[in-house]
Design a protein around this motif. Structure first.
Motif, PDB file in Angstrom:
ATOM      1  N   PRO A 345      -4.880   8.821   7.443  1.00  0.00           N
ATOM      2  CA  PRO A 345      -5.606   7.586   7.104  1.00  0.00           C
ATOM      3  C   PRO A 345      -5.996   7.545   5.629  1.00  0.00           C
ATOM      4  O   PRO A 345      -6.197   8.587   4.995  1.00  0.00           O
ATOM      5  N   VAL A 346      -6.079   6.330   5.091  1.00  0.00           N
ATOM      6  CA  VAL A 346      -6.511   6.119   3.710  1.00  0.00           C
ATOM      7  C   VAL A 346      -7.878   5.445   3.771  1.00  0.00           C
ATOM      8  O   VAL A 346      -7.999   4.310   4.238  1.00  0.00           O
ATOM      9  N   THR A 347      -8.903   6.119   3.313  1.00  0.00           N
ATOM     10  CA  THR A 347     -10.283   5.639   3.488  1.00  0.00           C
ATOM     11  C   THR A 347     -10.933   5.298   2.161  1.00  0.00           C
ATOM     12  O   THR A 347     -12.127   5.527   1.968  1.00  0.00           O
ATOM     13  N   TRP A 348     -10.157   4.777   1.209  1.00  0.00           N
ATOM     14  CA  TRP A 348     -10.715   4.415  -0.087  1.00  0.00           C
ATOM     15  C   TRP A 348     -11.733   3.287   0.061  1.00  0.00           C
ATOM     16  O   TRP A 348     -11.641   2.454   0.963  1.00  0.00           O
ATOM     17  N   GLU A 349     -12.670   3.236  -0.862  1.00  0.00           N
ATOM     18  CA  GLU A 349     -13.698   2.192  -0.836  1.00  0.00           C
ATOM     19  C   GLU A 349     -13.092   0.817  -1.085  1.00  0.00           C
ATOM     20  O   GLU A 349     -13.508  -0.174  -0.489  1.00  0.00           O
ATOM     21  N   ASN A 350     -12.122   0.741  -1.992  1.00  0.00           N
ATOM     22  CA  ASN A 350     -11.439  -0.522  -2.266  1.00  0.00           C
ATOM     23  C   ASN A 350     -10.464  -0.794  -1.123  1.00  0.00           C
ATOM     24  O   ASN A 350      -9.406  -0.176  -1.017  1.00  0.00           O
ATOM     25  N   LYS A 351     -10.820  -1.730  -0.240  1.00  0.00           N
ATOM     26  CA  LYS A 351     -10.034  -1.964   0.970  1.00  0.00           C
ATOM     27  C   LYS A 351      -8.646  -2.509   0.659  1.00  0.00           C
ATOM     28  O   LYS A 351      -7.664  -2.178   1.357  1.00  0.00           O
ATOM     29  N   THR A 352      -8.550  -3.356  -0.368  1.00  0.00           N
ATOM     30  CA  THR A 352      -7.241  -3.912  -0.718  1.00  0.00           C
ATOM     31  C   THR A 352      -6.301  -2.816  -1.179  1.00  0.00           C
ATOM     32  O   THR A 352      -5.138  -2.734  -0.736  1.00  0.00           O
ATOM     33  N   MET A 353      -6.787  -1.939  -2.056  1.00  0.00           N
ATOM     34  CA  MET A 353      -5.944  -0.853  -2.551  1.00  0.00           C
ATOM     35  C   MET A 353      -5.619   0.142  -1.439  1.00  0.00           C
ATOM     36  O   MET A 353      -4.512   0.683  -1.384  1.00  0.00           O
ATOM     37  N   ALA A 354      -6.575   0.358  -0.547  1.00  0.00           N
ATOM     38  CA  ALA A 354      -6.321   1.249   0.583  1.00  0.00           C
ATOM     39  C   ALA A 354      -5.224   0.683   1.475  1.00  0.00           C
ATOM     40  O   ALA A 354      -4.343   1.416   1.946  1.00  0.00           O
ATOM     41  N   GLY A 355      -5.257  -0.649   1.690  1.00  0.00           N
ATOM     42  CA  GLY A 355      -4.210  -1.283   2.483  1.00  0.00           C
ATOM     43  C   GLY A 355      -2.847  -1.159   1.834  1.00  0.00           C
ATOM     44  O   GLY A 355      -1.844  -0.894   2.509  1.00  0.00           O
ATOM     45  N   LEU A 356      -2.801  -1.333   0.504  1.00  0.00           N
ATOM     46  CA  LEU A 356      -1.538  -1.181  -0.218  1.00  0.00           C
ATOM     47  C   LEU A 356      -1.022   0.255  -0.121  1.00  0.00           C
ATOM     48  O   LEU A 356       0.183   0.485   0.018  1.00  0.00           O
ATOM     49  N   ALA A 357      -1.939   1.205  -0.190  1.00  0.00           N
ATOM     50  CA  ALA A 357      -1.537   2.611  -0.091  1.00  0.00           C
ATOM     51  C   ALA A 357      -0.998   2.932   1.295  1.00  0.00           C
ATOM     52  O   ALA A 357      -0.010   3.666   1.436  1.00  0.00           O
ATOM     53  N   ARG A 358      -1.630   2.376   2.337  1.00  0.00           N
ATOM     54  CA  ARG A 358      -1.139   2.608   3.701  1.00  0.00           C
ATOM     55  C   ARG A 358       0.278   2.062   3.859  1.00  0.00           C
ATOM     56  O   ARG A 358       1.149   2.723   4.442  1.00  0.00           O
ATOM     57  N   MET A 359       0.503   0.864   3.334  1.00  0.00           N
ATOM     58  CA  MET A 359       1.852   0.292   3.432  1.00  0.00           C
ATOM     59  C   MET A 359       2.851   1.112   2.631  1.00  0.00           C
ATOM     60  O   MET A 359       3.999   1.300   3.053  1.00  0.00           O
ATOM     61  N   ALA A 360       2.419   1.602   1.459  1.00  0.00           N
ATOM     62  CA  ALA A 360       3.308   2.414   0.625  1.00  0.00           C
ATOM     63  C   ALA A 360       3.695   3.704   1.334  1.00  0.00           C
ATOM     64  O   ALA A 360       4.838   4.170   1.228  1.00  0.00           O
ATOM     65  N   LEU A 361       2.754   4.303   2.065  1.00  0.00           N
ATOM     66  CA  LEU A 361       3.051   5.527   2.808  1.00  0.00           C
ATOM     67  C   LEU A 361       4.108   5.274   3.876  1.00  0.00           C
ATOM     68  O   LEU A 361       5.028   6.084   4.074  1.00  0.00           O
ATOM     69  N   VAL A 362       3.985   4.145   4.555  1.00  0.00           N
ATOM     70  CA  VAL A 362       4.962   3.826   5.604  1.00  0.00           C
ATOM     71  C   VAL A 362       6.333   3.562   4.995  1.00  0.00           C
ATOM     72  O   VAL A 362       7.347   4.083   5.478  1.00  0.00           O
ATOM     73  N   THR A 363       6.383   2.756   3.929  1.00  0.00           N
ATOM     74  CA  THR A 363       7.687   2.436   3.339  1.00  0.00           C
ATOM     75  C   THR A 363       8.338   3.676   2.722  1.00  0.00           C
ATOM     76  O   THR A 363       9.563   3.813   2.743  1.00  0.00           O
ATOM     77  N   ARG A 364       7.527   4.616   2.208  1.00  0.00           N
ATOM     78  CA  ARG A 364       8.102   5.858   1.687  1.00  0.00           C
ATOM     79  C   ARG A 364       8.746   6.661   2.809  1.00  0.00           C
ATOM     80  O   ARG A 364       9.828   7.242   2.651  1.00  0.00           O
ATOM     81  N   ARG A 365       8.095   6.675   3.950  1.00  0.00           N
ATOM     82  CA  ARG A 365       8.652   7.367   5.107  1.00  0.00           C
ATOM     83  C   ARG A 365       9.948   6.677   5.581  1.00  0.00           C
ATOM     84  O   ARG A 365      10.924   7.345   5.935  1.00  0.00           O
ATOM     85  N   LEU A 366       9.970   5.351   5.574  1.00  0.00           N
ATOM     86  CA  LEU A 366      11.175   4.624   5.970  1.00  0.00           C
ATOM     87  C   LEU A 366      12.334   4.936   5.032  1.00  0.00           C
ATOM     88  O   LEU A 366      13.476   5.121   5.472  1.00  0.00           O
ATOM     89  N   ARG A 367      12.052   5.017   3.742  1.00  0.00           N
ATOM     90  CA  ARG A 367      13.104   5.348   2.775  1.00  0.00           C
ATOM     91  C   ARG A 367      13.633   6.764   3.019  1.00  0.00           C
ATOM     92  O   ARG A 367      14.827   7.023   2.885  1.00  0.00           O
ATOM     93  N   ALA A 368      12.730   7.682   3.376  1.00  0.00           N
ATOM     94  CA  ALA A 368      13.169   9.053   3.680  1.00  0.00           C
ATOM     95  C   ALA A 368      14.126   9.052   4.869  1.00  0.00           C
ATOM     96  O   ALA A 368      15.165   9.724   4.845  1.00  0.00           O
ATOM     97  N   LEU A 369      13.791   8.294   5.913  1.00  0.00           N
ATOM     98  CA  LEU A 369      14.685   8.206   7.070  1.00  0.00           C
ATOM     99  C   LEU A 369      16.017   7.577   6.674  1.00  0.00           C
ATOM    100  O   LEU A 369      17.077   7.982   7.172  1.00  0.00           O
ATOM    101  N   GLY A 370      15.966   6.601   5.783  1.00  0.00           N
ATOM    102  CA  GLY A 370      17.191   5.966   5.312  1.00  0.00           C
ATOM    103  C   GLY A 370      18.062   6.896   4.498  1.00  0.00           C
ATOM    104  O   GLY A 370      19.273   6.675   4.367  1.00  0.00           O
ATOM    105  N   GLU A 371      17.460   7.942   3.967  1.00  0.00           N
ATOM    106  CA  GLU A 371      18.220   8.965   3.227  1.00  0.00           C
ATOM    107  C   GLU A 371      18.631  10.125   4.126  1.00  0.00           C
ATOM    108  O   GLU A 371      19.197  11.116   3.648  1.00  0.00           O
ATOM    109  N   GLY A 372      18.309  10.022   5.420  1.00  0.00           N
ATOM    110  CA  GLY A 372      18.688  11.067   6.359  1.00  0.00           C
ATOM    111  C   GLY A 372      17.695  12.206   6.461  1.00  0.00           C
ATOM    112  O   GLY A 372      17.988  13.232   7.092  1.00  0.00           O
ATOM    113  N   ARG A 373      16.510  12.058   5.858  1.00  0.00           N
ATOM    114  CA  ARG A 373      15.492  13.110   5.914  1.00  0.00           C
ATOM    115  C   ARG A 373      14.524  12.784   7.052  1.00  0.00           C
ATOM    116  O   ARG A 373      13.649  11.935   6.894  1.00  0.00           O
ATOM    117  N   THR A 374      14.685  13.442   8.181  1.00  0.00           N
ATOM    118  CA  THR A 374      13.909  13.101   9.366  1.00  0.00           C
ATOM    119  C   THR A 374      12.608  13.875   9.498  1.00  0.00           C
ATOM    120  O   THR A 374      11.701  13.449  10.215  1.00  0.00           O
TER     121      THR A 374
END
Length: 407
Positions: A345-374
């Protein structure tokens, strides 16, 4: 959970678990799918779900939710989409393309066209300037959008997808027409809920007329916008009653928008959402009036929670972030395993930035899967957000260059 579900048009989902849509932002040059998306969807195809719903596919490449998004228009080559559908269907799952128009939720940096029911800009405090200033749509533009939804749905069927999901949630264009906060029109497309729902109904009719009866047509709808004065649970119930009169095969219930990211568990109107299965209470009540099967997504990562969803009368449990973490989660559950399937979880005080970070974590994981890194990794939210911003700038330049070349 692992029993088939027959849909109104006779199509069958092999089981009641769905990989819900996540925005991958992984398109190749030309805003088409490529090897990274093929590998990503192959991992889900092998993971045991009965239904796979793609991330946003835009009906108009001039209006994108992100610079790495996929677009499918009348003149788009179908071969990359055929390969995408083939990779996702290889294990027998239904594969539906989520089709969408962002409306006013277009980043200003992309230079896109922000059409909207009314010229009401996105309000996110100091971050509002990141979004383009929207313009109220003309009748000709409304007609064009209806035609584009139908054209994209037809192309999806020709490419080998088994259905489409029309995105009318999360504050995108069709959702904007439904909300009295963003739809301030006084013509046939605004005012009463019947008028505000007219565009969604016309899109469904146009899509259904263009595709074959065996091709599935579904809708993603907000159970509520979670903004004071916005689209409410009562509105959602009335829209479902209207949709009951049309040949719709499934409704997925979610909630929120960029301004109120309830789909991430945060509501701007002060309501507290459930810690898991955020929208289950709403979905259970709405499923009671729906003639078609209902699916809900948001915060489902444990087998017991998925089972709770199904036991409540909801027909399909949609899994998103958890299937980025563990792409074979359904098979793991079927084998009796319970892997931990949520990112840190991302628990930053700035909720907007925390939301962006959560989405970035998911998309980074998706890119890893797209590169074959499971193998799942623990990423730093701050570092991930920084590299995601740098990547976004790079592919924004690529997108703008592509648009200029087309022009």
């Amino acid at each position: 959970m692992f029993t088939p579900l027959t849909l109104p048009n006779g199509s069958v989902l092999p089981n009641r678990l769905a990989k819900a849509a996540m925005e991958e932002n992984m398109a190749d040059v030309g805003q088409v799918p490529g090897p990274a998306l093929y590998r990503l969807y192959q991992s889900w195809a092998q993971g045991g779900v009965g239904l796979i719903i793609t991330g946003n596919v835009m009906i108009d490449s001039r209006a994108m939710t992100g610079p790495g998004g996929v677009a499918l228009e009348a003149n788009t080559p179908l071969a990359p989409f055929t390969a995408w559908a083939k990779s996702a269907r290889q294990n027998g799952a239904q594969v539906w393309m989520q089709i969408n128009h962002p409306g006013r939720q277009v980043m200003a940096s992309m230079g896109g066209e922000a059409w909207a029911p009314s010229a009401v800009p996105v309000e996110m405090g100091k971050h509002s300037k990141l979004f383009a200033q929207p313009t109220a749509m003309s009748q000709a533009q409304i007609d064009e959008v209806i035609e584009r939804f139908a054209t994209t749905a037809y192309a999806a069927e020709q490419a080998g997808f088994t259905g489409v999901q029309i995105h009318a949630a999360h504050g995108y264009l069709l959702s904007q027409f439904l909300s009295p906060l963003t739809n301030r029109r006084n013509d046939q497309w605004g005012g009463s809920l019947a008028n505000r729902a007219r565009l969604l109904l016309e899109v469904v009719r146009a899509v259904r007329e263009r595709v074959s009866p065996s091709f599935c047509v579904s809708i993603k709808l907000n159970s509520a916008d979670f903004q004071r004065g916005g689209f409410s649970e009562e509105d959602a119930q009335q829209v479902i009653l209207l949709l009951n009169e049309l040949p719709v095969d499934l409704i997925e219930l979610s909630g929120g928008s960029y301004e109120s990211p309830a789909m991430q568990g945060n509501a701007a109107d002060g309501r507290t959402l459930a810690r898991e299965a955020y929208f289950l209470e709403f979905a259970r009540d709405l499923a009671a009036v729906a003639h078609m099967p209902v699916m809900t997504t948001g915060g489902i990562a444990r087998k017991s929670v998925a089972q709770q969803v199904l036991d409540s009368g909801v027909a399909v449990a949609g899994i998103a972030t958890a299937m980025a973490q563990v792409p074979d989660l359904p098979l793991q559950w079927k084998a009796g395993n319970e892997p931990y399937a949520l990112p840190k979880p991302v628990t930053w005080e700035n909720k907007t930035m925390a939301g962006l970070a959560r989405m970035a974590l998911v998309t980074r994981r998706l890119r890893a899967l797209g590169e074959g890194r499971t193998r799942a990794s623990r990423y730093s939210p701050l570092f991930t957000l920084i590299i995601n911003q740098l990547r976004t700038k790079r592919i924004t330049r690529r997108y703008r260059q592509w648009r200029q070349q087309r022009a």
